[in-house]
Design an enzyme around this catalytic site. Structure first.
Site, PDB file in Angstrom:
ATOM      1  N   ASP A  23       7.263   3.131   1.473  1.00 42.06           N
ATOM      2  CA  ASP A  23       6.238   2.256   0.917  1.00 42.06           C
ATOM      3  C   ASP A  23       6.477   2.067  -0.583  1.00 42.06           C
ATOM      4  OD1 ASP A  23       3.866   0.754   0.650  1.00 42.06           O
ATOM      5  OD2 ASP A  23       2.744   2.556   0.109  1.00 42.06           O
ATOM      6  N   ARG A  27       1.879   2.960   5.283  1.00 42.23           N
ATOM      7  CA  ARG A  27       1.706   2.037   4.163  1.00 42.23           C
ATOM      8  C   ARG A  27       0.559   2.481   3.280  1.00 42.23           C
ATOM      9  NH1 ARG A  27       3.213  -3.938   5.553  1.00 42.23           N
ATOM     10  NH2 ARG A  27       2.381  -3.953   3.462  1.00 42.23           N
ATOM     11  N   CYS A  28       0.547   1.954   2.076  1.00 43.50           N
ATOM     12  CA  CYS A  28      -0.498   2.215   1.090  1.00 43.50           C
ATOM     13  C   CYS A  28      -1.863   2.022   1.750  1.00 43.50           C
ATOM     14  CB  CYS A  28      -0.315   1.262  -0.083  1.00 43.50           C
ATOM     15  SG  CYS A  28      -1.548   1.439  -1.372  1.00 43.50           S
ATOM     16  N   PRO A  29      -2.764   2.937   1.559  1.00 44.81           N
ATOM     17  CA  PRO A  29      -2.759   4.125   0.695  1.00 44.81           C
ATOM     18  C   PRO A  29      -2.429   5.426   1.424  1.00 44.81           C
ATOM     19  CG  PRO A  29      -4.998   3.740   1.400  1.00 44.81           C
ATOM     20  CD  PRO A  29      -4.129   2.675   2.077  1.00 44.81           C
TER      21      PRO A  29
END
Length: 79
Positions: A42, A15-17
């Site tokens: 994502d 997931r981000c980042p």
């Protein structure tokens, strides 16, 4: 993997980042002019990868799909 993608970074499940962090860590593995594919589900990558390219002077080359249909964001190394 597409014939013109030199390096494919598998970020499925990250997931981000993390997809952009992985891209930043590995972009130097390819030569200037080569294409890197970042594969991730994502949704933030659709914004994050082009933004990272603008900040780092790389070329955002668009989006396609990996062999399994996962989104793949394409970056051409310019510097």
């Amino acid at each position: 993997m597409s014939a013109d993608v030199t390096l494919e970074i598998d970020c499925r499940g990250l997931r981000c980042p993390m997809p952009v962090i992985e891209l930043a860590k590995r972009i130097d593995e390819v030569e200037v002019g080569d294409l890197v594919g970042v594969v991730t589900h994502d949704a933030a990558a659709r914004v994050d990868v082009p933004a990272w390219c603008r900040m780092k002077g790389q070329e955002y080359a668009g989006e396609d799909d990996a062999d399994d249909g996962a989104p793949r964001f394409l970056v051409r190394r310019i510097v």
